[in-house]
Motif scaffolding. Structure first.
Motif, PDB file in Angstrom:
ATOM      1  N   MET A   1       0.852  -1.195   0.000  1.00  0.00           N
ATOM      2  CA  MET A   1       0.000   0.000   0.000  1.00  0.00           C
ATOM      3  C   MET A   1       0.888   1.246   0.000  1.00  0.00           C
ATOM      4  SD  MET A   1      -2.846   1.249   2.796  1.00  0.00           S
ATOM      5  CE  MET A   1      -3.872  -0.179   2.477  1.00  0.00           C
ATOM      6  N   THR A   2       0.569   2.211  -0.848  1.00  0.00           N
ATOM      7  CA  THR A   2       1.314   3.450  -0.916  1.00  0.00           C
ATOM      8  C   THR A   2       0.994   4.314   0.296  1.00  0.00           C
ATOM      9  OG1 THR A   2       1.271   3.390  -3.332  1.00  0.00           O
ATOM     10  CG2 THR A   2       1.766   5.504  -2.305  1.00  0.00           C
ATOM     11  N   GLN A   3       2.012   4.839   0.926  1.00  0.00           N
ATOM     12  CA  GLN A   3       1.809   5.693   2.088  1.00  0.00           C
ATOM     13  C   GLN A   3       1.261   7.049   1.652  1.00  0.00           C
ATOM     14  OE1 GLN A   3       2.170   5.503   5.543  1.00  0.00           O
ATOM     15  NE2 GLN A   3       1.277   7.537   5.410  1.00  0.00           N
ATOM     16  N   PRO A   4       0.059   7.425   2.100  1.00  0.00           N
ATOM     17  CA  PRO A   4      -0.482   8.733   1.699  1.00  0.00           C
ATOM     18  C   PRO A   4       0.261   9.866   2.381  1.00  0.00           C
ATOM     19  CG  PRO A   4      -1.896   7.715   3.345  1.00  0.00           C
ATOM     20  CD  PRO A   4      -0.848   6.698   2.995  1.00  0.00           C
ATOM     21  N   ASN A   5       0.358  10.982   1.678  1.00  0.00           N
ATOM     22  CA  ASN A   5       0.909  12.173   2.306  1.00  0.00           C
ATOM     23  C   ASN A   5      -0.074  12.693   3.344  1.00  0.00           C
ATOM     24  OD1 ASN A   5       2.867  11.856   0.400  1.00  0.00           O
ATOM     25  ND2 ASN A   5       2.651  13.880  -0.505  1.00  0.00           N
ATOM     26  N   TYR A   6       0.452  13.335   4.365  1.00  0.00           N
ATOM     27  CA  TYR A   6      -0.424  13.968   5.339  1.00  0.00           C
ATOM     28  C   TYR A   6       0.254  15.227   5.872  1.00  0.00           C
ATOM     29  CZ  TYR A   6       2.464  11.262   8.693  1.00  0.00           C
ATOM     30  OH  TYR A   6       3.497  10.710   9.389  1.00  0.00           O
ATOM     31  N   ALA A   7      -0.552  16.050   6.523  1.00  0.00           N
ATOM     32  CA  ALA A   7      -0.058  17.267   7.151  1.00  0.00           C
ATOM     33  C   ALA A   7      -0.615  17.336   8.562  1.00  0.00           C
ATOM     34  CB  ALA A   7      -0.485  18.487   6.341  1.00  0.00           C
ATOM     35  N   LEU A   8      -0.127  18.288   9.314  1.00  0.00           N
ATOM     36  CA  LEU A   8      -0.588  18.507  10.678  1.00  0.00           C
ATOM     37  C   LEU A   8      -1.228  19.879  10.791  1.00  0.00           C
ATOM     38  CD1 LEU A   8       2.574  17.122  12.459  1.00  0.00           C
ATOM     39  CD2 LEU A   8       0.366  15.986  12.322  1.00  0.00           C
TER      40      LEU A   8
END
Length: 313
Positions: A1-8
């Motif tokens: 599974m591709t790791q999704p980008n995320y922000a805080l």
């Protein structure tokens, strides 16, 4: 599974009594335990947990980003601001402030040569800002009534991830947790003390009024941000682009700035290191901020600021 980008983000829901820290995945916010500085400081043990949360997030996870109030994403103890760090900006300022009778092209050529020499042999110019000036990416900006010379300066800001003291440029980016966007508002007539010219700049009066540092909306971890020396900084005033420049135009890159800042004082987790603003501020255009103006700021990957200006009542 591709790791999704995320922000805080830091945010509040209706009825909240205190801010929360959240993980932004797509258009959803996943509430997290603890404050933002604690998360940054303990990133070594929380990163894998957040990666897993992001990977398992769905359209029903958490709350809708559109349904919460997004606050400034950071709470720094220290704010370091960088002056005169975009080549074109410095050249434009030199031309604008040239002595009567000086040829504009001559000043431009001489200043360009000076900036090239500075990039190779010089050091950055820092000054200290106050965390109390920080506001969110959507808070209204009240223009203080003591001046009509308030100006915009959109900037990329590095957020420190672990204590950095006397680190080298080669290792400096290892101490950067991530990046956010700031608009470093300046009251131009207060920059220089006319009553005490030998003292020079007065950055306290020029830059630290309430709301003079709109920040966010996102804090993007460095691993998702990419090369900080290859993003676009764009500020529109009432829909017209005033600043639109790549960070490639920086005289000193982020690594050099963090390294040099750390030579004098320890940088702590959560601290902000601003990187300077590109050409195109109001002083350049001869058009400073006015009641009713709307500033729209974007930096690649960091979301959008939308700031409405109003005169102090």
């Amino acid at each position: 599974m591709t790791q999704p980008n995320y922000a805080l983000v830091r945010f509040q829901e209706s009825g909240d009594t205190k801010p929360k820290t959240g993980l932004v995945v797509g258009e959803r916010v996943l509430p997290l335990d603890g404050d933002i500085n604690s998360l940054i400081q303990h990133w070594g043990t929380t990163e894998s947990e957040l990666d897993a949360m992001a990977a398992s997030a769905s359209d029903e996870t958490g709350v809708a980003l559109s349904g919460v109030e997004v606050l400034a994403p950071v709470e720094p103890a220290q704010v370091l601001q960088t002056g005169a760090n975009y080549r074109k900006h410095v050249i434009d300022l030199a031309v604008a402030h040239r002595d009567a009778g000086q040829d504009a092209e001559e000043v431009r050529t001489k200043t360009a040569a000076m900036m090239d020499q500075r990039a190779g042999q010089g050091t950055p110019y820092f000054f200290i800002g106050l965390p109390t000036a920080i506001a969110s990416a959507t808070d209204d900006l009240t223009l203080p009534g003591y001046s009509k010379s308030h100006d915009w300066e959109l900037e990329l800001a590095a957020v420190i991830g672990k204590e950095a003291f006397r680190v080298s440029p080669e290792e400096a980016l290892e101490y950067v947790f991530g990046y956010t966007m700031v608009n470093d508002i300046t009251t131009r007539e207060y920059v220089f003390r006319k009553d005490m010219p030998a003292i020079g700049s007065d950055w306290y009066r020029a830059k630290n009024a309430p709301g003079f540092l709109p920040t966010g909306p996102l804090l993007v971890p460095a691993k998702f941000f990419g090369d900080p020396q290859d993003v676009q900084v764009t500020l529109k005033l009432n829909g017209k682009a005033m600043q639109d420049e790549s960070t490639q135009d920086m005289i000193f890159g982020v690594a050099k700035l963090v390294s040099e800042a750390s030579q004098i004082m320890p940088l702590r987790p959560g601290d902000l290191v601003l990187t300077g603003s590109p050409a195109g501020n109001g002083q350049h255009w001869g058009r400073l901020l006015q009641d009713g103006d709307v500033m729209e700021g974007t930096i690649t990957g960091l979301g959008t600021q939308l700031i409405h200006c109003k005169d102090e009542q």
